[in-house]
Enzyme design. Structure first.
Site, mmCIF file in Angstrom:
data_model
loop_
_atom_site.group_PDB
_atom_site.id
_atom_site.type_symbol
_atom_site.label_atom_id
_atom_site.label_comp_id
_atom_site.label_asym_id
_atom_site.label_seq_id
_atom_site.Cartn_x
_atom_site.Cartn_y
_atom_site.Cartn_z
ATOM 1 N N LYS A 46 31.641 -50.800 54.887
ATOM 2 C CA LYS A 46 30.611 -50.364 53.926
ATOM 3 C C LYS A 46 30.562 -51.358 52.766
ATOM 4 C CE LYS A 46 28.932 -46.011 51.910
ATOM 5 N NZ LYS A 46 27.548 -46.069 52.370
ATOM 6 N N TYR B 255 31.826 -50.159 48.897
ATOM 7 C CA TYR B 255 31.436 -49.019 48.064
ATOM 8 C C TYR B 255 31.494 -47.720 48.850
ATOM 9 C CZ TYR B 255 26.804 -48.596 50.259
ATOM 10 O OH TYR B 255 25.794 -48.384 51.150
ATOM 11 N N LEU C 103 27.661 -47.677 60.725
ATOM 12 C CA LEU C 103 28.629 -47.182 59.752
ATOM 13 C C LEU C 103 29.208 -45.858 60.255
ATOM 14 C CD1 LEU C 103 29.597 -47.820 56.755
ATOM 15 C CD2 LEU C 103 28.210 -45.840 56.165
ATOM 16 N N GLU D 239 21.025 -46.961 63.713
ATOM 17 C CA GLU D 239 21.128 -45.908 62.689
ATOM 18 C C GLU D 239 19.980 -46.106 61.710
ATOM 19 O OE1 GLU D 239 24.712 -46.431 60.273
ATOM 20 O OE2 GLU D 239 24.554 -48.603 60.530
HETATM 21 N N1 PLP Z 1 24.581 -45.477 57.780
HETATM 22 C C1 PLP Z 1 24.387 -46.289 56.735
HETATM 23 C C2 PLP Z 1 23.906 -47.684 56.988
HETATM 24 C C3 PLP Z 1 24.621 -45.826 55.421
HETATM 25 O O1 PLP Z 1 24.423 -46.648 54.381
HETATM 26 C C4 PLP Z 1 25.038 -44.492 55.231
HETATM 27 C C5 PLP Z 1 25.303 -43.975 53.896
HETATM 28 O O2 PLP Z 1 25.179 -44.636 52.909
HETATM 29 C C6 PLP Z 1 25.224 -43.683 56.356
HETATM 30 C C7 PLP Z 1 24.985 -44.202 57.624
HETATM 31 C C8 PLP Z 1 25.664 -42.247 56.212
HETATM 32 O O3 PLP Z 1 27.016 -42.183 55.843
HETATM 33 P P1 PLP Z 1 27.593 -40.950 55.024
HETATM 34 O O4 PLP Z 1 27.377 -39.739 55.862
HETATM 35 O O5 PLP Z 1 29.023 -41.278 54.855
HETATM 36 O O6 PLP Z 1 26.843 -40.883 53.719
#
Ligand code: PLP
Length: 300
Positions: A159, A43, A217, A192
């Protein structure tokens, strides 16, 4: 239905499901969709600002990367997908909000191995408005986090919709009165947040975040912050940090499609003076400029 929607019926909302725009309330996928039964799906969540998708190209890049990693084909050419994304935003009349996009391997008799003959991947999109203030207050005032062991699988760079450890950690945070949970690896280093990337401004004044790898991620917002920091010549390093280092940091913040939010407390203890700091403010400002500049250039 109203119960499942927290009492707010999504009246007038339009979802996109496999080639059709449908009323949100009657949209659905097949019961043998592999995303539904096996979590065999990926997603993206994209911010919508002034009716435009934020960082659209970066989200599509990451989507393609996730799909490649689990051998699912893009269900339509990328430019067509971009059109469907924009059209879904348009049909919902959303000015500021979030777009959700999910691609599953498709419908097949329930069985673990990836089917020899690939089913047609299913594509689902929804958009929701974010009421003014829902995230803005947190971007201004900051949030607090708790720490939890990182219990996820080893390929967090993909993701996928398999979010149980993330949602359990987030729930623990909310029950503790915090906004986010920072996940901590076996070495005591922060990986994270449960749905955000984690940052500190260390004692030397560097912006610091964990390097990319299988254990986090690759956040789109993280990537834009790197670009912005380099242009503005803010010192930025990819180096993991411990919870103790975060507690001794000058500032901390989190980043995601819902924005950049100062972190003012960790596990009930203050970060810095317990207020959003100047470097975080500067990063928020630079992110806004970089993202808006890109949207203007790409015409999204
Ligand atoms: N880390 C995780 C586990 C996430 O689920 C997300 C966003 O959903 C992020 C980091 C931040 O990613 P982004 O800046 O692409 O929203």
């Amino acid at each position: 239905m109203s119960k499942g929607w927290n009492g707010r019926k999504p009246a007038g909302r339009i979802a996109y499901v496999d080639g059709r725009y449908m009323p949100h309330g009657s949209a659905g996928v097949h019961i043998e969709d592999r995303g539904l039964q096996l979590g065999d799906a990926v997603y993206e969540v994209c911010g919508v600002s002034d009716g435009r998708l934020m960082d659209e190209a970066e989200h599509l890049d990451r989507l393609e990367r996730s799909l490649r990693a689990i051998e699912i084909a893009l269900p339509m050419p990328r430019p067509a997908l971009a059109l469907v994304m924009r059209e879904t935003v348009r049909r919902n009349g959303v000015r500021n909000g979030l777009l959700y996009l999910q691609i599953s391997r498709g419908v097949a008799r329930r069985d673990h191995p990836i089917p020899k003959v690939s089913p047609r991947p299913s594509l689902v999109l929804t958009v929701r408005s974010v009421p003014a203030g829902e995230f803005e207050k947190r971007r201004q005032d900051g949030v607090t986090v708790i720490t939890r062991p990182d219990e996820r699988w080893a390929r967090r760079d993909i993701k996928t919709v398999q979010l149980l450890p993330n949602l359990l950690a987030k729930t623990a945070a909310r029950r503790a009165g915090a906004y986010e949970a920072w996940l901590v690896d076996d070495a005591g280093l922060v990986t994270e947040g449960s749905s955000t990337n984690a940052w500190i401004v260390d004692a030397e004044g560097n912006l610091r975040t964990r390097p990319l790898g299988n254990d986090i991620l690759p956040g789109v917002t993280r990537r834009v912050i790197f670009e912005a920091a380099e242009v503005a010549q803010l010192p930025i390093v990819q180096l993991p940090f411990s919870v103790a280092e975060a507690l001794n940091a000058r500032e901390a913040f989190i980043s995601s499609a819902t924005g950049i939010m100062p972190v003012t407390g960790i596990d009930g203890r203050r970060v810095g003076d317990g207020k959003p700091g100047p470097v975080t403010r500067r990063v928020q400002e630079l992110y806004g400029l970089t993202s808006a500049g890109r949207a203007a250039k790409s015409g999204t």
